[in-house]
Design an enzyme around this catalytic site. Structure first.
Site, mmCIF file in Angstrom:
data_model
loop_
_atom_site.group_PDB
_atom_site.id
_atom_site.type_symbol
_atom_site.label_atom_id
_atom_site.label_comp_id
_atom_site.label_asym_id
_atom_site.label_seq_id
_atom_site.Cartn_x
_atom_site.Cartn_y
_atom_site.Cartn_z
ATOM 1 N N ASP A 199 19.318 2.741 -8.014
ATOM 2 C CA ASP A 199 18.152 2.152 -7.348
ATOM 3 C C ASP A 199 18.308 2.090 -5.832
ATOM 4 O O ASP A 199 19.418 2.115 -5.300
ATOM 5 C CB ASP A 199 17.941 0.709 -7.837
ATOM 6 N N HIS A 257 10.262 3.034 -7.398
ATOM 7 C CA HIS A 257 10.841 1.688 -7.262
ATOM 8 C C HIS A 257 10.050 0.876 -6.235
ATOM 9 O O HIS A 257 10.603 -0.034 -5.616
ATOM 10 C CB HIS A 257 12.309 1.795 -6.871
ATOM 11 N N TYR A 273 13.788 -6.226 -8.889
ATOM 12 C CA TYR A 273 14.285 -7.491 -9.448
ATOM 13 C C TYR A 273 13.965 -7.632 -10.943
ATOM 14 O O TYR A 273 14.172 -8.697 -11.518
ATOM 15 C CB TYR A 273 13.716 -8.701 -8.707
ATOM 16 N N HIS A 329 23.331 0.997 -7.793
ATOM 17 C CA HIS A 329 22.598 1.159 -6.529
ATOM 18 C C HIS A 329 23.330 2.157 -5.645
ATOM 19 O O HIS A 329 24.495 1.914 -5.283
ATOM 20 C CB HIS A 329 22.479 -0.185 -5.796
#
Length: 264
Positions: free
Chosen positions: A75, A127, A168, A220
């Site tokens: 991400d 995203h 989130y 990430h």
């Protein structure tokens, strides 16, 4: 301070942790910074579109009901470490799914890293444009967050995304309805490496190595420590007999728009 006014460098530090507070619908849509034009090679884009018409990405068929599959997902990029991550994955012939932030795509000069994600055969997902908790936004604001990113990724790569990850993990029925309208499936996760919090490669690799068959692993690519963890992570999972697949390959087809997926 509004999100669009934050320096891009600070945006890159935002972590994708599970959003556990009560969701509130915002009455006012946030102002979203306009997209900056990306430099695109028209010849390269034409070749990419031609290859897509012939079938993109290259078809890989896995029966993840019979074999041990794991989907690694990254991400918040593309960022300064994404290129090295792509090198590591290419060396092992591993495919993953990248959930990109629109503002980060806009900051990718020439769109080279974003295009490489696609050219290397990875799955690319939405995203959002500026990484807000979508469940707190109005319907129009959610639509803008998704469409801005859809448009710039398609403009840079020629690919129309089919999966998204809510920042989130912030989602609700209204967000699901909007993703359904946009033709996007919601992809969450069942293995959280907490790499945003614990910047230790060995710790991240250990947590990822605890994946079970059918797991979706949250990582990430904006953190150097996460990229440093990738070789050990791949070694551990490979020793356990795992096949590395994209999210769509995990399910054997493109996930259904609006539906939420956590693991197989």
């Amino acid at each position: 301070m509004r999100v669009w006014a934050l320096p891009l460098a600070l945006l890159a530090l935002v972590a994708c942790v599970t959003y556990s507070v009560a969701y509130r619908r915002s009455a006012e849509a946030p102002v979203i910074a306009p997209m900056r034009p990306a430099s695109i090679d028209p010849v390269a884009l034409a070749k990419r579109l031609a290859s897509m018409q012939a079938g993109w990405p290259k078809s890989r068929k896995f029966d993840c009901a019979r074999i041990k599959c794991v989907a690694l997902t990254f991400d918040d990029g593309p960022g300064e470490y994404t290129g090295r991550l792509l090198d590591l994955l290419s060396q092992r012939d591993v495919r993953a799914t990248f959930f990109v932030i629109g503002q980060m795509v806009a900051a990718d000069k020439g769109g080279f890293i974003t295009r490489r994600i696609v050219d290397d055969g990875h799955e690319i997902g939405n995203h959002s444009w500026s990484h807000p908790p979508l469940a707190e936004l109005s319907q129009e604001a959610v639509r803008r967050e998704l469409r801005y990113t859809e448009d710039i990724v398609e403009r840079v790569t020629g690919v129309r995304m089919r999966v998204m990850r809510p920042p989130y993990g912030s989602t609700d029925d209204a967000v699901a309805a909007e993703t359904r309208r946009e033709g996007l499936a919601q992809i969450l996760w069942n293995v959280d490496t907490l790499d945003w919090r614990d910047r230790a490669a060995a710790t991240v690799a250990k947590r990822a190595g605890e994946a079970k068959p059918g797991s979706i692993v949250l990582l990430h690519d904006i953190h150097r420590s996460t990229v440093d963890a990738v070789p050990a992570m791949l070694d551990t999972l490979a020793r356990k007999g795992y096949t590395f697949v994209t999210v769509s390959e995990l399910y054997g087809k493109t996930p259904l728009p609006g539906r939420t997926y956590i693991s197989r």
